[in-house]
Design an enzyme around this catalytic site. Sequence first.
Site, PDB file in Angstrom:
ATOM      1  N   SER A 114       0.810  -1.104   0.136  1.00 41.24           N
ATOM      2  CA  SER A 114      -0.153  -0.152  -0.084  1.00 41.24           C
ATOM      3  C   SER A 114       0.795   1.273  -0.153  1.00 41.24           C
ATOM      4  O   SER A 114       2.021   1.231   0.651  1.00 41.24           O
ATOM      5  CB  SER A 114      -0.968   0.231   1.364  1.00 41.24           C
ATOM      6  OG  SER A 114      -1.759   1.285   1.369  1.00 41.24           O
ATOM      7  N   TYR A 133      -1.679  -0.756  10.867  1.00 40.20           N
ATOM      8  CA  TYR A 133      -1.883  -1.325   9.334  1.00 40.20           C
ATOM      9  C   TYR A 133      -0.466  -0.924   8.711  1.00 40.20           C
ATOM     10  O   TYR A 133       0.062  -1.407   7.778  1.00 40.20           O
ATOM     11  CB  TYR A 133      -2.844  -0.672   8.604  1.00 40.20           C
ATOM     12  CG  TYR A 133      -3.233  -1.093   7.253  1.00 40.20           C
ATOM     13  CD1 TYR A 133      -3.393  -2.101   6.878  1.00 40.20           C
ATOM     14  CD2 TYR A 133      -3.150   0.076   6.334  1.00 40.20           C
ATOM     15  CE1 TYR A 133      -3.811  -2.213   5.404  1.00 40.20           C
ATOM     16  CE2 TYR A 133      -3.350   0.123   5.036  1.00 40.20           C
ATOM     17  CZ  TYR A 133      -3.656  -1.169   4.538  1.00 40.20           C
ATOM     18  OH  TYR A 133      -3.652  -1.524   3.278  1.00 40.20           O
TER      19      TYR A 133
HETATM   20  N1  LIG Z   1      -8.744  -1.039  -1.828  1.00 36.39           N
HETATM   21  C1  LIG Z   1      -7.888  -0.350  -1.588  1.00 36.39           C
HETATM   22  O1  LIG Z   1      -8.131   0.780  -1.641  1.00 36.39           O
HETATM   23  C2  LIG Z   1      -6.298  -0.462  -1.311  1.00 36.39           C
HETATM   24  C3  LIG Z   1      -5.509   0.280  -1.085  1.00 36.39           C
HETATM   25  C4  LIG Z   1      -4.029   0.073  -0.708  1.00 36.39           C
HETATM   26  C5  LIG Z   1      -3.897  -1.525  -0.506  1.00 36.39           C
HETATM   27  N2  LIG Z   1      -4.601  -2.219  -0.621  1.00 36.39           N
HETATM   28  C6  LIG Z   1      -4.436  -3.664  -0.153  1.00 36.39           C
HETATM   29  O2  LIG Z   1      -5.016  -4.645  -1.306  1.00 36.39           O
HETATM   30  C7  LIG Z   1      -5.222  -5.853  -0.844  1.00 36.39           C
HETATM   31  C8  LIG Z   1      -6.702  -6.271  -1.045  1.00 36.39           C
HETATM   32  O3  LIG Z   1      -7.735  -5.361  -0.623  1.00 36.39           O
HETATM   33  P1  LIG Z   1      -9.226  -5.025  -0.868  1.00 36.39           P
HETATM   34  O4  LIG Z   1      -9.290  -3.778  -0.667  1.00 36.39           O
HETATM   35  O5  LIG Z   1      -9.499  -5.782  -2.239  1.00 36.39           O
HETATM   36  O6  LIG Z   1      -9.776  -5.967   0.224  1.00 36.39           O
HETATM   37  P2  LIG Z   1     -11.249  -6.591   0.453  1.00 36.39           P
HETATM   38  O7  LIG Z   1     -12.249  -5.894  -0.587  1.00 36.39           O
HETATM   39  O8  LIG Z   1     -11.526  -6.510   1.864  1.00 36.39           O
HETATM   40  O9  LIG Z   1     -10.972  -8.181   0.261  1.00 36.39           O
HETATM   41  C9  LIG Z   1     -10.477  -8.825   1.245  1.00 36.39           C
HETATM   42  C10 LIG Z   1     -10.165 -10.380   0.526  1.00 36.39           C
HETATM   43  O10 LIG Z   1      -9.414 -10.962   1.618  1.00 36.39           O
HETATM   44  C11 LIG Z   1     -10.102 -12.177   1.890  1.00 36.39           C
HETATM   45  N3  LIG Z   1      -9.630 -12.666   3.435  1.00 36.39           N
HETATM   46  C12 LIG Z   1     -10.026 -12.067   4.533  1.00 36.39           C
HETATM   47  N4  LIG Z   1      -9.423 -12.732   5.490  1.00 36.39           N
HETATM   48  C13 LIG Z   1      -8.912 -13.819   4.789  1.00 36.39           C
HETATM   49  C14 LIG Z   1      -8.130 -14.990   5.242  1.00 36.39           C
HETATM   50  N5  LIG Z   1      -7.946 -15.058   6.842  1.00 36.39           N
HETATM   51  N6  LIG Z   1      -7.680 -15.889   4.734  1.00 36.39           N
HETATM   52  C15 LIG Z   1      -8.041 -15.681   3.221  1.00 36.39           C
HETATM   53  N7  LIG Z   1      -8.627 -14.857   2.704  1.00 36.39           N
HETATM   54  C16 LIG Z   1      -9.141 -13.715   3.619  1.00 36.39           C
HETATM   55  C17 LIG Z   1     -11.498 -11.841   1.879  1.00 36.39           C
HETATM   56  O11 LIG Z   1     -12.333 -13.061   1.654  1.00 36.39           O
HETATM   57  P3  LIG Z   1     -13.644 -13.635   2.704  1.00 36.39           P
HETATM   58  O12 LIG Z   1     -14.548 -12.439   2.298  1.00 36.39           O
HETATM   59  O13 LIG Z   1     -13.844 -14.943   1.936  1.00 36.39           O
HETATM   60  O14 LIG Z   1     -13.060 -13.702   4.072  1.00 36.39           O
HETATM   61  C18 LIG Z   1     -11.617 -11.170   0.438  1.00 36.39           C
HETATM   62  O15 LIG Z   1     -11.813 -11.835  -0.469  1.00 36.39           O
HETATM   63  C19 LIG Z   1      -4.940  -6.015   0.631  1.00 36.39           C
HETATM   64  O16 LIG Z   1      -3.578  -6.281   0.897  1.00 36.39           O
HETATM   65  C20 LIG Z   1      -4.863  -4.449   1.087  1.00 36.39           C
HETATM   66  O17 LIG Z   1      -4.240  -3.930   2.036  1.00 36.39           O
HETATM   67  C21 LIG Z   1      -6.149  -1.988  -1.029  1.00 36.39           C
END
Ligand SMILES: NC(=O)c1ccc[n+]([C@@H]2O[C@H](COP(=O)([O-])OP(=O)(O)OC[C@H]3O[C@@H](n4cnc5c(N)ncnc54)[C@H](OP(=O)(O)O)[C@@H]3O)[C@@H](O)[C@H]2O)c1
Length: 244
Positions: free
Chosen positions: A143, A156
């Site tokens: 991130s 975080y």
């Molecule tokens: N979106 C942003 O703005 C943003 C910005 C910077 C960085 N990021 C990074 O990008 C990545 C994805 O973020 P996102 O926003 O797409 O997150 P998200 O929409 O909250 O999705 C999280 C995913 O992780 C899964 N998950 C949660 N706990 C788990 C576990 N113990 N084992 C396996 N899977 C698990 C969830 O599946 P279930 O529902 O099945 O549990 C879901 O598929 C993260 O590393 C985040 O820090 C995101």
Amino acid sequence: MTTDGKVALVTGASRGLGATIARRMAADGWAVAVNYHSDHAGAGRVAADIREAGGRAEAFAADVTDESATGALVAAVAERLGPVGALVLNATGPQPEVPIEDLTWQAHLDQLTFFVKSPTLLVRACLPAWKAHGGGRVIQIGSDVVDRALPRMSAYIAAKGAQQALTRSWARELGPHGVTVNLVAPGWIPVERHAGLEVGDYLAEVPLGRMGSPGDIAETVCFLASDRAAFITGERVTVNGGHT
Ligand SMILES: NC(=O)c1ccc[n+]([C@@H]2O[C@H](COP(=O)([O-])OP(=O)(O)OC[C@H]3O[C@@H](n4cnc5c(N)ncnc54)[C@H](OP(=O)(O)O)[C@@H]3O)[C@@H](O)[C@H]2O)c1
């Protein structure tokens, strides 16, 4: 490494960035293991969409923070799709705002569990196959908050900083085995969990004048997973429209 028929494991791919990364990698010819923890329907939909589009994919339930579950996950993927060639470390738990007065060691551990423990377990589980087959790819989803240093997000941010440090150290350690290790650092990319949030103030500071999309992240992951990135390792690629 050519992608056709090779296997990518994308953690946390039932929704959000992971779901788009899984779909985009499948379009590039990867067979995709769509990992999830609890959202069986979401992961099943992603895998079914990929198959309907002519690709290969299966959903795999596993808590990627659990040691025995990660070993079983990598073994199950190898059995059902083939050995993991590209490992995309994307899964995240909740990212609560915590003022320092309330910042407990457990709050730190909750984040380190996803961004240090889980990557360690999964890389260890994939390593024997990479050594046997002459290489592999690790792509961490980090991130840009490491640079933005937002208040009340220190647990975080510390864990995301550690994930970046692991990327650099592992790149040196695993290079001799043909394994590249890189990190994609997204800015704010609205996904399902951000529904209803105002983007105005943030957007005003993005030089390229738009919010990023999950596709922007997926494109970068696909590049780093491909042969085109064969000589790139230990790098962080920030994808945030120039925000930082
Ligand atoms: N979106 C942003 O703005 C943003 C910005 C910077 C960085 N990021 C990074 O990008 C990545 C994805 O973020 P996102 O926003 O797409 O997150 P998200 O929409 O909250 O999705 C999280 C995913 O992780 C899964 N998950 C949660 N706990 C788990 C576990 N113990 N084992 C396996 N899977 C698990 C969830 O599946 P279930 O529902 O099945 O549990 C879901 O598929 C993260 O590393 C985040 O820090 C995101």
